[in-house]
Design an enzyme around this catalytic site. Structure first.
Site, short mmCIF file in Angstrom:
data_model
loop_
_atom_site.label_atom_id
_atom_site.label_comp_id
_atom_site.label_asym_id
_atom_site.label_seq_id
_atom_site.Cartn_x
_atom_site.Cartn_y
_atom_site.Cartn_z
N ASP A 1 -66.42 29.98 120.71
CA ASP A 1 -67.61 29.77 121.70
C ASP A 1 -67.63 28.68 121.93
O ASP A 1 -66.90 27.75 121.29
CB ASP A 1 -68.44 31.04 121.51
CG ASP A 1 -68.20 32.81 121.01
OD1 ASP A 1 -67.25 33.14 121.63
OD2 ASP A 1 -69.22 32.71 120.62
N TYR B 1 -66.46 32.58 108.51
CA TYR B 1 -67.43 31.67 108.88
C TYR B 1 -68.47 31.38 107.84
O TYR B 1 -69.17 32.32 107.21
CB TYR B 1 -67.88 32.81 110.49
CG TYR B 1 -66.46 33.16 111.43
CD1 TYR B 1 -66.18 31.86 112.49
CD2 TYR B 1 -65.65 33.89 110.90
CE1 TYR B 1 -65.54 32.48 113.34
CE2 TYR B 1 -65.15 33.94 111.76
CZ TYR B 1 -65.06 33.53 113.36
OH TYR B 1 -63.53 33.69 114.51
N ASP C 1 -76.23 34.91 121.04
CA ASP C 1 -76.50 33.76 120.74
C ASP C 1 -77.91 32.46 121.38
O ASP C 1 -78.15 33.33 121.81
CB ASP C 1 -74.89 33.05 120.38
CG ASP C 1 -75.14 32.95 121.84
OD1 ASP C 1 -75.73 32.71 122.79
OD2 ASP C 1 -73.48 31.92 121.97
N ARG D 1 -71.55 37.57 116.47
CA ARG D 1 -72.15 37.50 117.17
C ARG D 1 -72.78 39.81 117.62
O ARG D 1 -74.15 39.40 117.30
CB ARG D 1 -72.74 37.09 118.40
CG ARG D 1 -72.46 35.66 118.73
CD ARG D 1 -71.81 35.44 120.82
NE ARG D 1 -70.53 35.62 120.69
CZ ARG D 1 -70.22 36.02 122.12
NH1 ARG D 1 -71.39 36.02 122.64
NH2 ARG D 1 -68.93 36.83 121.86
#
Length: 350
Positions: free
Chosen positions: A121, A149, A163, A256
C-alpha cells in the site's frame, strides 16, 4: 640552485597528474602558440574527445544494464505506490545509462524488463521485491512465499479503507481492553483461516480494481471470505489505544483486514496506523532492501550477485517460454496471475 630544484619538483609532480589534466594543459599551450583559428580547432577537438569518451562510458553502462538479470529488493518508503516506485527506479537506471539515446534506439529488439512482485500500500513501507531481465519470470515465487510485517493498530476507530488514510466510519470505546484480551484472541487468527479482503484493494470486478470503483462512489459488494494462512502472530507492544503486531503470513493475506477483525473480536473496532513489511520470501529489510541512494547499475549488479544464493538452483536456472519481441525500446505490460490473489499478489513489469 633553488630554482633548479623547484623545477625538478614541479616536473615530478606533473607526472602524477591524470591524462585529462595533461591534455588540457597541452590544449592551453597550443592555444598560446597558435593563431586563434587553430586554437579554436584545438578546443573543439578536445571537447570531441571528451564527448566520445562519455558516449563510450554511457554505452558500456547501457550494455551492463541490459545484461542485468535476477531478483533483488528495494526499500519502499511511505508515500508512493509500488508502481510509482518501480517507475522511479526504472527512470534512474535509464538516466544513468544515458537511455534512450540515438545509439540505444537502434537496438529495437532489446528491451529492459523490470517488475515487482507483491504490492505494498502507498501508506506502507518496507521490502519490495524487484525482478529485472529474465528475473521478472521468477516473481511468481515471491507471491507464494511467506511475508512478515510489523503493524501498528489503533483501537476505537474504524475507517472505510481499514487504515489511517481513510474516513472514520465508526468509533467505539476501548478503555476496558487489556493486553491479555488481545493476546487471548490471537490464536483465532493463526493457521489456515478464512478472511474477507478489504473493499479498497487491487482485487477486481469486471476488470476494474475495487479501490477505483470505491473512489468513484460506486456501490461495491464485499468479496466472499477466502482461505489464507497465518504462520505466526504475536503482540509486541500495547499502549492503548495502540497495539503492535508481528505477523508472518502467506500470499493473499491482508493486514488491514486482520487488524479490523481483531477490533471486532474485542467488541470494539480498529484500523492500521502504520505498516512495515520486514521480510518477503528470503529478502529482509535490514539485509537486502536497497535504499534509493543505492539504486545504481553497479549497486544492483552487486545485489543480484549477493541475492542469487537465496534461491534454490533449480529456481534460479528455470527457464520460461521465450517471449515475442514487440520491437520497442521499452516493453511495458501488466501481468496478473490467473488465480485470484490479494493486493500483495500482483506482478507489474515494465
Amino acid at each position: 640552485m633553488a630554482a633548479s630544484e623547484a623545477a625538478v619538483m614541479s616536473s615530478s609532480s606533473l607526472k602524477t597528474d591524470t591524462c585529462s589534466v595533461l591534455e588540457t594543459a597541452g590544449t592551453v599551450a597550443a592555444m598560446a602558440a597558435t593563431p586563434p583559428a587553430r586554437a579554436a580547432a584545438a578546443v573543439v577537438a578536445a571537447a570531441a574527445r571528451t564527448g566520445s569518451e562519455a558516449r563510450v562510458s554511457k554505452a558500456a553502462l547501457a550494455t551492463k544494464l541490459l545484461s542485468l538479470s535476477g531478483v533483488f529488493a528495494v526499500h519502499k518508503p511511505k508515500g508512493p505506490t509500488s508502481a510509482e516506485l518501480l517507475n522511479r527506479l526504472k527512470e534512474k537506471l535509464l538516466a544513468e545509462a544515458g537511455m534512450p539515446s540515438p545509439e540505444w534506439t537502434k537496438r529495437k529488439k532489446q528491451t529492459l524488463k523490470i517488475g515487482h512482485g507483491g504490492t505494498l500500500d502507498s501508506a506502507a513501507r518496507g521490502v519490495l521485491v524487484v525482478g529485472i531481465g529474465s528475473g521478472t519470470k521468477m516473481l511468481t515465487s515471491m507471491l507464494s512465499g511467506s511475508k512478515r510485517y510489523i503493524a501498528i493498530g489503533e483501537l476505537g476507530k474504524a475507517t472505510d479503507t481499514l487504515d489511517s488514510t481513510g474516513k472514520v466510519t465508526e468509533e467505539k470505546p476501548y478503555d476496558k481492553i487489556t493486553q491479555e484480551d488481545i493476546e487471548g484472541i490471537l490464536q483465532k487468527f493463526t493457521g489456515n483461516i478464512m478472511q474477507v479482503p478489504p473493499l479498497y484493494s487491487a482485487l477486481k470486478k469486471d476488470g476494474q480494481r475495487l479501490s477505483t470503483l470505491m473512489k468513484r462512489g460506486e456501490v461495491v459488494e464485499a468479496k466472499p471470505a477466502r482461505p489464507v494462512t497465518v504462520y505466526s502472530i504475536s503482540l509486541q507492544k500495547f499502549q492503548p489505544p495502540f497495539f503492535t503486531l508481528d505477523v508472518e503470513c502467506g500470499g493473499g493475506f491482508y493486514i488491514r483486514s486482520l487488524v479490523s477483525d481483531i477490533g471486532k473480536e474485542l467488541s470494539s473496532c480498529a484500523n492500521v496506523l502504520e505498516l512495515t513489511r520486514t521480510k518477503q520470501g528470503p529478502f529482509t529489510l535490514e539485509e537486502h532492501a536497497l535504499p534509493e541512494d543505492k539504486w545504481t547499475i553497479d549497486d544492483i549488479a552487486q545485489s543480484l550477485e549477493h541475492c542469487s544464493s537465496l534461491f534454490p538452483a533449480e529456481l534460479a536456472l528455470k527457464k520460461s517460454k521465450p517471449e515475442k519481441s514487440n520491437e520497442q525500446v521499452l516493453s511495458c505490460e501488466y501481468i496478473t496471475l490467473n488465480e485470484p490473489k490479494g493486493e500483495d499478489d500482483v506482478i507489474k513489469t515494465c
